[in-house]
Design an enzyme around this catalytic site. Structure first.
Site, mmCIF file in Angstrom:
data_model
loop_
_atom_site.group_PDB
_atom_site.id
_atom_site.type_symbol
_atom_site.label_atom_id
_atom_site.label_comp_id
_atom_site.label_asym_id
_atom_site.label_seq_id
_atom_site.Cartn_x
_atom_site.Cartn_y
_atom_site.Cartn_z
ATOM 1 N N ASP A 1 -67.646 -65.175 -26.054
ATOM 2 C CA ASP A 1 -68.224 -66.465 -26.466
ATOM 3 C C ASP A 1 -69.669 -66.605 -25.985
ATOM 4 O O ASP A 1 -70.491 -67.206 -26.665
ATOM 5 C CB ASP A 1 -67.422 -67.638 -25.878
ATOM 6 C CG ASP A 1 -66.041 -67.777 -26.487
ATOM 7 O OD1 ASP A 1 -65.815 -67.233 -27.585
ATOM 8 O OD2 ASP A 1 -65.183 -68.418 -25.856
ATOM 9 N N ASP B 1 -75.473 -53.072 -17.353
ATOM 10 C CA ASP B 1 -74.075 -52.694 -17.159
ATOM 11 C C ASP B 1 -73.382 -53.656 -16.183
ATOM 12 O O ASP B 1 -74.015 -54.583 -15.659
ATOM 13 C CB ASP B 1 -74.011 -51.241 -16.670
ATOM 14 C CG ASP B 1 -72.795 -50.513 -17.207
ATOM 15 O OD1 ASP B 1 -71.808 -51.182 -17.574
ATOM 16 O OD2 ASP B 1 -72.816 -49.266 -17.249
#
Ligand SMILES: *[C@@H]1O[C@H](CO)[C@@H](O)[C@H](O)[C@H]1NC(C)=O
Ligand SMILES: *[C@@H]1O[C@H](CO)[C@@H](O)[C@H](O)[C@H]1NC(C)=O
Ligand SMILES: *[C@@H]1O[C@H](CO)[C@@H](O)[C@H](O)[C@H]1NC(C)=O
Ligand SMILES: *[C@@H]1O[C@H](CO)[C@@H](O)[C@H](O)[C@H]1NC(C)=O
Ligand SMILES: *[C@@H]1O[C@H](CO)[C@@H](O)[C@H](O)[C@H]1NC(C)=O
Ligand SMILES: *[C@@H]1O[C@H](CO)[C@@H](O)[C@H](O)[C@H]1NC(C)=O
Ligand SMILES: *[C@@H]1O[C@H](CO)[C@@H](O)[C@H](O)[C@H]1NC(C)=O
Ligand SMILES: *[C@@H]1O[C@H](CO)[C@@H](O)[C@H](O)[C@H]1NC(C)=O
Ligand SMILES: *[C@@H]1O[C@H](CO)[C@@H](O)[C@H](O)[C@H]1NC(C)=O
Length: 545
Positions: free
Chosen positions: A215, A161
């Site tokens: 990306d 996380d």
């Protein structure tokens, strides 16, 4: 064996054919470059959306037993993942993480053995920051030790996380997630790496940082939680709306998905009290159409038979686990219907139709909209809900009386003579959500999506792009590359367009990018992942990385 990949080998243009996948496996290794870590999307269970912090050993042993007894394990669900709050509030004196001994009296290595004996893998949760979202010790500064600890406990999957990361910049997240990636790459058995980093950048007006995070996640890990959390069991608000929010986010990101990396629109909330059975089945069919992770967050021992039945639908699981891992993309969107399609590894074509509207409705879809040839071709379609085959007549698939929020899903087999598929569907701006639209006078505009043939585009392997409303007209950068419009298709490079994983649609002749909102619908100089220049294209279009 050390898994590593020469960075010089990664940027390339890849069409995700079976041959390209084999080339991947033999030439390079790390995440999308090493699909062998997770060749198809993960399937399993996570406690979060159903139980949040109230997790314990009993829940996990009961769930494992129930998944075996109901046949879910045999259907492919083989991961049991702990989420936040499994830890003690502090690290041990030697720095290692500790589990909460009240919640896990036999310890996590014992639990890992228990689930392994029943055919499962155990997965875990940590945070890349100073503390987890629930306030437990974060991994920052302890990454190597924590990776070794998890592996020593018999765990082979980490959801990482992104709470409590300082500063909360894209660059800082990239540094932390790439560090974990390097640690995993150096392990003989790298953990499957689920990255929550993009979720911290998904909202806001300027999406450049979100796209930038997207990306790199496919290079560092096997899946990414890209946006909002799905509604938890006790959450306020509409569970269906929450599913639709995450579904819509996923639609923006198809270009990133490839064998070895999967966009994760979050858990299947299969016992959420706010959902009808049609809505639950739609949730499942849409996620399968995306080749998304299928991670159930529900109390599995109490799931009714009708829910177990759809979760075990082997035709839909086969779509989810298809080795091309194409994500279905929008063919069209109107007031009621979303129509999606994608190709499957054996040459079949998927058709998924969601009735987003509030009323039962019917529609008819021309095979040309799925990129299939019409003249002289006859197709057979299998309804993946009940296995019924029908023959497609008159080049149209009729969907009759689809209930509100229900989804029809078909697997269409193509005869050898008619096996060519041209990637076909909407081209839309992923920030404004406007559709590229063919207008009269050979112009184009960016308009609200309406399902018309002027908004359904065919993207040929030659790089030319035509609307279904006029397949002899091609998208062209005209007038010294300052204006974009439609002109009769030819062979000139100013009619050829290249699609990049950045979302840019670049004119091959002039190198300029399709841009929304510029004067005269111009193409303009390509910027870096600007809101005005990031496009979603149909699945199957070649994506350069
Ligand atoms: C374990 O977790 C389940 C699910 O939250 C809960 O119902 C049960 O009471 C818990 N058991 C213990 C011993 O805490
Ligand atoms: C450990 O689990 C018990 C039982 O659920 C709970 O009461 C306690 O607060 C937990 N401790 C921590 C540090 O979370
Ligand atoms: C650190 O301490 C814990 C118990 O406190 C122990 O289980 C673990 O093996 C220790 N780790 C190392 C690397 O010595
Ligand atoms: C986060 O942890 C780092 C390293 O332990 C520490 O230097 C920093 O002060 C912490 N930041 C916050 C805001 O707690
Ligand atoms: C991984 O291994 C390489 C080569 O042995 C080494 O240079 C690098 O520091 C290692 N990275 C991590 C994060 O351990
Ligand atoms: C959007 O964000 C990027 C990256 O943070 C920044 O470089 C760019 O200037 C921003 N664009 C606008 C229009 O604010
Ligand atoms: C369906 O009904 C809801 C609430 O009644 C409303 O907000 C929504 O706009 C309706 N959707 C459509 C597509 O008509
Ligand atoms: C299967 O479902 C379709 C509609 O989705 C329906 O037309 C057909 O009659 C069903 N077949 C069976 C055998 O239930
Ligand atoms: C926009 O079109 C008008 C009329 O065709 C033309 O005069 C003008 O130069 C164009 N602007 C740009 C930026 O191309």
């Amino acid at each position: 064996m050390v898994l590593s990949c020469s960075s010089k080998m990664t940027p390339r243009s890849v069409l995700f054919t079976a041959a390209a996948i084999t080339a991947f496996l033999t030439t390079c290794s790390a995440s999308i470059e090493n699909p062998a870590i997770q060749p198809t999307p993960p399937m399993g269970f996570n406690n979060w959306a159903r139980f949040e912090c109230v997790l314990n050993e009993t829940l996990f042993t009961e769930t494992a037993d129930a998944m075996v007894a109901t046949g879910l394990r045999a259907a492919g669900y083989d991961r049991l993942n702990l989420d936040d709050c499994w830890m003690a509030y502090s690290r041990a004196p030697n720095g290692s993480l500790q589990w909460n001994e009240t919640k896990f009296p036999h310890g996590l290595p014992w639990l890992a053995d228990y689930v392994k004996a029943r055919g499962f893998h155990l997965g875990i949760y940590e945070d890349s920051g100073n503390a987890t979202c629930g306030g437990y010790p974060g991994s920052y500064g302890h990454e190597q030790l924590d990776a070794e600890t998890f592996a020593s406990w018999g765990i082979d999957y980490l959801k990482l996380d992104g709470c409590n990361v300082y500063p909360d910049t894209e660059q800082e997240y990239q540094a932390r997630y790439s560090h974990w990636h390097q640690i995993f790459s150096n392990m003989s058995h790298p953990l499957v790496f689920s990255e929550s980093a993009p979720a911290y950048f998904a909202s806001g007006d300027n999406l450049t940082d979100w796209y930038t995070v997207m990306d790199w996640v496919p290079v560092y890990g096997e899946l990414a939680r890209h946006s909002t959390d799905i509604l938890v069991y006790v959450g306020e608000g509409s569970a269906w709306d929450s599913i639709m929010v995450n579904y819509n986010y996923n639609l923006l990101l198809a270009r990133y998905q490839a064998p070895g990396y999967y966009n994760d629109p979050d858990f299947l909330i299969a016992d959420h009290p706010g959902l009808t059975l049609d809505e639950k089945r739609s949730h499942f069919a849409l996620w399968a159409s995306f080749s998304a992770p299928l991670i159930i967050s529900a109390y599995i021992p109490a799931l009714p038979d009708e829910v177990i039945a759809y979760l075990k639908n082997s035709d839909l699981i086969a779509v989810d686990q298809d080795r091309l891992a194409q994500q279905a993309t929008l063919v069209s969107r109107d007031d009621s219907f979303d129509v999606l399609t994608r190709s499957l590894a054996n040459g079949d074509q998927l058709l998924t139709v969601l009735n987003r509207g509030n009323d039962t409705a019917s529609t008819s879809i021309a095979v040309a909209r799925l990129g299939l040839e019409e003249a002289g071709c006859s197709y057979a379609a299998k309804d993946l809900w009940n296995g019924t085959w029908t023959t497609i007549v008159d080049g149209k698939i009729d969907i009759k009386d689809l209930a509100s929020h229900a989804t029809a899903v078909y697997r269409i087999s193509l005869p050898p003579r008619c096996s060519a598929v041209v990637p076909t569907g909407m081209i839309f701006n992923t920030a404004s959500k406007n559709c590229l639209t063919a207008s009269s006078q050979h112009g184009i505009s960016f308009a609200e999506c309406n399902g018309d043939d002027t908004q359904v585009w065919q993207v040929r392997s030659s790089g030319t792009i035509s609307p279904l409303s006029d397949q002899s007209a091609c998208l062209t950068a005209e007038d010294g590359a300052s204006v974009v419009g439609l002109s009769p298709c030819g062979k000139d490079k100013n009619q050829q367009w290249a699609y990049a994983v950045t979302g840019n649609l670049k004119n091959v002749a002039s190198g300029v990018c399709l841009t929304e909102g510029a004067q005269n619908n111009t193409v303009t100089v390509c910027g870096f992942e600007k809101n005005t220049q990031v496009w979603a294209l149909p699945s199957g279009v070649e994506v350069s990385r």
